[in-house]
Scaffold this motif. Structure first.
Motif, mmCIF file in Angstrom:
data_model
loop_
_atom_site.group_PDB
_atom_site.id
_atom_site.type_symbol
_atom_site.label_atom_id
_atom_site.label_comp_id
_atom_site.label_asym_id
_atom_site.label_seq_id
_atom_site.Cartn_x
_atom_site.Cartn_y
_atom_site.Cartn_z
ATOM 1 N N LEU A 104 -18.799 94.084 -10.922
ATOM 2 C CA LEU A 104 -19.170 93.133 -9.879
ATOM 3 C C LEU A 104 -18.363 91.869 -10.087
ATOM 4 C CD1 LEU A 104 -22.463 92.213 -8.216
ATOM 5 C CD2 LEU A 104 -21.214 90.382 -9.389
ATOM 6 N N VAL A 105 -17.616 91.470 -9.055
ATOM 7 C CA VAL A 105 -16.845 90.228 -9.096
ATOM 8 C C VAL A 105 -17.588 89.167 -8.302
ATOM 9 C CG1 VAL A 105 -14.694 89.088 -8.450
ATOM 10 C CG2 VAL A 105 -14.632 91.428 -9.333
ATOM 11 N N VAL A 106 -17.809 88.016 -8.915
ATOM 12 C CA VAL A 106 -18.432 86.892 -8.214
ATOM 13 C C VAL A 106 -17.349 86.272 -7.328
ATOM 14 C CG1 VAL A 106 -19.643 84.698 -8.444
ATOM 15 C CG2 VAL A 106 -20.022 86.525 -10.120
ATOM 16 N N GLY A 107 -17.468 86.489 -6.021
ATOM 17 C CA GLY A 107 -16.372 86.162 -5.103
ATOM 18 C C GLY A 107 -16.525 84.850 -4.377
ATOM 19 N N ILE A 108 -17.082 83.844 -5.039
ATOM 20 C CA ILE A 108 -17.283 82.550 -4.391
ATOM 21 C C ILE A 108 -16.536 81.459 -5.135
ATOM 22 C CG2 ILE A 108 -19.512 83.100 -3.353
ATOM 23 C CD1 ILE A 108 -20.815 81.615 -5.743
ATOM 24 N N ALA A 109 -16.270 80.370 -4.419
ATOM 25 C CA ALA A 109 -15.671 79.175 -5.012
ATOM 26 C C ALA A 109 -16.483 77.989 -4.516
ATOM 27 C CB ALA A 109 -14.213 79.046 -4.616
ATOM 28 N N THR A 110 -17.491 77.603 -5.281
ATOM 29 C CA THR A 110 -18.395 76.534 -4.879
ATOM 30 C C THR A 110 -17.852 75.176 -5.300
ATOM 31 O OG1 THR A 110 -19.633 76.755 -6.939
ATOM 32 C CG2 THR A 110 -20.427 78.015 -5.046
ATOM 33 N N ASP A 111 -18.303 74.119 -4.628
ATOM 34 C CA ASP A 111 -17.967 72.767 -5.068
ATOM 35 C C ASP A 111 -18.533 72.566 -6.469
ATOM 36 O OD1 ASP A 111 -16.806 72.192 -2.614
ATOM 37 O OD2 ASP A 111 -18.669 71.415 -1.761
ATOM 38 N N GLY A 112 -17.668 72.223 -7.408
ATOM 39 C CA GLY A 112 -18.104 72.053 -8.784
ATOM 40 C C GLY A 112 -18.133 73.333 -9.597
ATOM 41 N N GLY A 113 -17.950 74.478 -8.935
ATOM 42 C CA GLY A 113 -17.846 75.739 -9.656
ATOM 43 C C GLY A 113 -19.124 76.229 -10.286
ATOM 44 N N SER A 114 -20.272 75.880 -9.703
ATOM 45 C CA SER A 114 -21.545 76.335 -10.266
ATOM 46 C C SER A 114 -22.037 77.585 -9.548
ATOM 47 C CB SER A 114 -22.595 75.232 -10.166
ATOM 48 O OG SER A 114 -22.807 74.874 -8.807
ATOM 49 N N LEU A 115 -22.906 78.332 -10.215
ATOM 50 C CA LEU A 115 -23.466 79.553 -9.649
ATOM 51 C C LEU A 115 -24.699 79.204 -8.819
ATOM 52 C CD1 LEU A 115 -23.336 82.749 -9.762
ATOM 53 C CD2 LEU A 115 -25.160 82.550 -11.477
ATOM 54 N N PRO A 116 -24.732 79.573 -7.536
ATOM 55 C CA PRO A 116 -25.936 79.339 -6.730
ATOM 56 C C PRO A 116 -27.131 80.080 -7.330
ATOM 57 C CG PRO A 116 -24.068 79.908 -5.329
ATOM 58 C CD PRO A 116 -23.645 80.175 -6.744
ATOM 59 N N ALA A 117 -28.301 79.452 -7.284
ATOM 60 C CA ALA A 117 -29.496 80.036 -7.894
ATOM 61 C C ALA A 117 -29.813 81.414 -7.327
ATOM 62 C CB ALA A 117 -30.687 79.094 -7.700
ATOM 63 N N GLU A 118 -29.584 81.600 -6.019
ATOM 64 C CA GLU A 118 -29.930 82.883 -5.400
ATOM 65 C C GLU A 118 -29.005 84.017 -5.844
ATOM 66 O OE1 GLU A 118 -29.096 83.232 -1.109
ATOM 67 O OE2 GLU A 118 -28.116 81.281 -1.281
ATOM 68 N N TYR A 119 -27.880 83.689 -6.480
ATOM 69 C CA TYR A 119 -26.967 84.726 -6.952
ATOM 70 C C TYR A 119 -27.432 85.360 -8.268
ATOM 71 C CZ TYR A 119 -23.227 84.016 -3.526
ATOM 72 O OH TYR A 119 -22.484 83.986 -2.369
ATOM 73 N N ARG A 120 -28.341 84.704 -8.959
ATOM 74 C CA ARG A 120 -28.763 85.209 -10.270
ATOM 75 C C ARG A 120 -29.377 86.607 -10.163
ATOM 76 N NH1 ARG A 120 -28.550 81.628 -14.443
ATOM 77 N NH2 ARG A 120 -29.906 83.013 -15.666
ATOM 78 N N SER A 121 -30.162 86.842 -9.115
ATOM 79 C CA SER A 121 -30.806 88.159 -8.985
ATOM 80 C C SER A 121 -29.774 89.249 -8.759
ATOM 81 C CB SER A 121 -31.829 88.139 -7.848
ATOM 82 O OG SER A 121 -31.207 87.882 -6.602
ATOM 83 N N PHE A 122 -28.700 88.950 -8.023
ATOM 84 C CA PHE A 122 -27.644 89.943 -7.815
ATOM 85 C C PHE A 122 -26.971 90.292 -9.139
ATOM 86 C CE2 PHE A 122 -27.926 87.908 -3.617
ATOM 87 C CZ PHE A 122 -27.957 89.003 -2.778
ATOM 88 N N ILE A 123 -26.723 89.278 -9.960
ATOM 89 C CA ILE A 123 -26.044 89.517 -11.235
ATOM 90 C C ILE A 123 -26.948 90.285 -12.190
ATOM 91 C CG2 ILE A 123 -25.028 88.377 -13.253
ATOM 92 C CD1 ILE A 123 -24.075 86.183 -11.255
ATOM 93 N N ARG A 124 -28.234 89.938 -12.207
ATOM 94 C CA ARG A 124 -29.169 90.712 -13.036
ATOM 95 C C ARG A 124 -29.188 92.181 -12.610
ATOM 96 N NH1 ARG A 124 -32.661 85.951 -12.717
ATOM 97 N NH2 ARG A 124 -33.602 86.827 -10.833
ATOM 98 N N ASP A 125 -29.248 92.416 -11.292
ATOM 99 C CA ASP A 125 -29.270 93.791 -10.793
ATOM 100 C C ASP A 125 -27.996 94.535 -11.173
ATOM 101 O OD1 ASP A 125 -31.729 93.320 -9.658
ATOM 102 O OD2 ASP A 125 -30.988 93.111 -7.602
ATOM 103 N N ALA A 126 -26.860 93.850 -11.089
ATOM 104 C CA ALA A 126 -25.584 94.486 -11.417
ATOM 105 C C ALA A 126 -25.517 94.877 -12.887
ATOM 106 C CB ALA A 126 -24.429 93.552 -11.062
ATOM 107 N N ILE A 127 -25.926 93.954 -13.764
ATOM 108 C CA ILE A 127 -25.907 94.252 -15.201
ATOM 109 C C ILE A 127 -26.824 95.430 -15.512
ATOM 110 C CG2 ILE A 127 -26.488 93.365 -17.491
ATOM 111 C CD1 ILE A 127 -25.666 90.570 -16.484
ATOM 112 N N ARG A 128 -28.029 95.405 -14.965
ATOM 113 C CA ARG A 128 -28.970 96.494 -15.209
ATOM 114 C C ARG A 128 -28.499 97.819 -14.631
ATOM 115 N NH1 ARG A 128 -33.842 92.408 -13.649
ATOM 116 N NH2 ARG A 128 -34.340 91.686 -15.776
ATOM 117 N N SER A 129 -27.598 97.753 -13.649
ATOM 118 C CA SER A 129 -27.027 98.968 -13.056
ATOM 119 C C SER A 129 -25.787 99.441 -13.800
ATOM 120 C CB SER A 129 -26.683 98.713 -11.586
ATOM 121 O OG SER A 129 -27.839 98.388 -10.834
ATOM 122 N N GLY A 130 -25.443 98.748 -14.893
ATOM 123 C CA GLY A 130 -24.310 99.165 -15.715
ATOM 124 C C GLY A 130 -22.966 98.651 -15.257
ATOM 125 N N LEU A 131 -22.947 97.586 -14.438
ATOM 126 C CA LEU A 131 -21.681 97.027 -13.955
ATOM 127 C C LEU A 131 -21.226 95.889 -14.854
ATOM 128 C CD1 LEU A 131 -22.289 96.835 -10.081
ATOM 129 C CD2 LEU A 131 -21.433 98.761 -11.444
#
Length: 355
Positions: A84-111
């Motif tokens: 899973l590639v995080v495909g965003i470029a936010t102001d300041g380069g921080s991770l949006p809070a709502e993206y955390r669940s996607f990353i958790r799901d990806a890791i648990r899915s073996g990505l």
């Protein structure tokens, strides 16, 4: 620690690109770039629940590319990604809070996880713990470049390639995409060309001669830029190099173009411009300076010519876009071209002025 590895290899990964609510916008520029071109991470799907069910190429360029847009990690698994590639470029380069669940799901899915943000996901206690348990890796692209400390030497003078810097009147305006497509067009015309990447997306796209300048200590940016250009020259001896611009030389927050001009000493400049933009991207309190002022500043700084304008067509009808191209050509007296169309004519033009 496996959850915090930082890979530099060239192996191609099938990737789902996380671009929730921003695909096709300036904040989704990393996802946009990977859909347009990628050899290190090949997109097999894009996550954006607003656009689920559509084709990513159709959304981005008006033509299907066989890359479906889905709404979740679980939906993406049917396309067999391994990353899973995080495909965003936010102001300041921080991770949006709502993206955390996607990353958790990806890791648990073996990505495996790859991110170009300034916020390092491999330093996040929750993510690193989950990654260890799942036996997957987290790669923070900017972390790989933060400790490079190569001093500037002046050896750039030995580089004999014709160097074209693709700079812009704003950030996230299409500089990298134009450089990628011009480099590809030049090679297709039988003239050896190399792309010099200067940001995290270029690394993700697989360009071997890339440094991520906004991850570095400022004193070493010139030396690292010089070194990557010099290595490309010594290893490949290309006739041409296209240098990916960063930010904009008069941008209040991202003035990265100056470092590329000073360190890489380009032989010519192509200016990327979006006529529909009034304010700098992300900063509605600051108006973009007129394009004529940009040309004057860039030519004074570099001592070289702005040889053409690459036009971004965002928020313009076909009729308005054609009118802008014609108007700018008459005003500026230099070629104005569409970087997403056939680049044969502009490639020939670059060849003619480099002789």
């Amino acid at each position: 620690m496996r959850g915090c590895s930082h890979r530099k290899g060239k192996a191609v990964d099938n990737a789902v690109i996380l671009s929730e609510k921003v695909f096709g916008t300036t904040y989704g520029k990393t996802a946009n770039g990977l859909v347009r071109y990628g050899t290190r991470f090949v997109p097999v799907s894009v996550i954006d629940s607003r656009l689920a069910g559509r084709d990513a190429g159709e959304v981005l360029e008006g033509r299907r590319k066989g890359i479906p847009i889905v709404s979740s990690v679980s939906e993406s698994l049917q396309y067999h990604p391994n990353t899973l590639v995080v495909g965003i470029a936010t102001d300041g380069g921080s991770l949006p809070a709502e993206y955390r669940s996607f990353i958790r799901d990806a890791i648990r899915s073996g990505l495996n996880i790859v991110s170009g943000l300034h916020e390092f996901l491999s330093d996040d206690i929750e993510f690193s713990s989950l990654a260890r348990e799942a036996g997957v890796t987290i790669t923070d692209v900017r972390k790989m470049y933060r400790d490079l400390r190569i001093p500037y030497t002046g050896k750039i003078a030995e580089v004999k390639s014709f160097k074209i810097a693709v700079l812009g009147t704003d950030s996230a305006v299409g500089k990298r995409t134009t450089a990628v497509f011009l480099n590809r067009s030049m090679n297709a015309a039988g003239r050896k060309s190399v792309m010099i990447g200067t940001g995290q997306t270029a690394w993700m796209q697989g360009f071997p001669y890339t440094v991520v300048i906004d991850a570095m200590i400022n004193d070493f940016i010139p030396g690292n830029l010089e070194d990557v250009v010099y290595r490309a020259w010594k290893n490949e001896h290309p006739e041409y190099m296209f240098l990916e611009g960063q930010g904009s030389v008069m941008h209040p927050a991202y003035p990265g173009s100056f470092e590329i001009i000073a360190a890489c000493r380009p032989d010519a400049i192509i200016l990327q411009h979006s006529p529909s933009r009034i304010y700098y991207d992300g900063f509605s309190q600051f108006k973009i300076e007129p394009i004529e002022k940009y040309i004057k500043v860039l030519q004074l700084l570099s001592g070289k010519s702005v040889i053409a304008v690459a036009l971004n067509r965002e928020n313009l009808s076909e009729e308005s876009y054609s009118a802008e191209m014609s108007s700018l050509h008459k005003r500026l007296g230099i070629p104005v071209f569409d970087p997403l169309s056939d680049l044969g004519d502009i490639t020939k033009y670059i060849e003619s002025i480099s002789r």
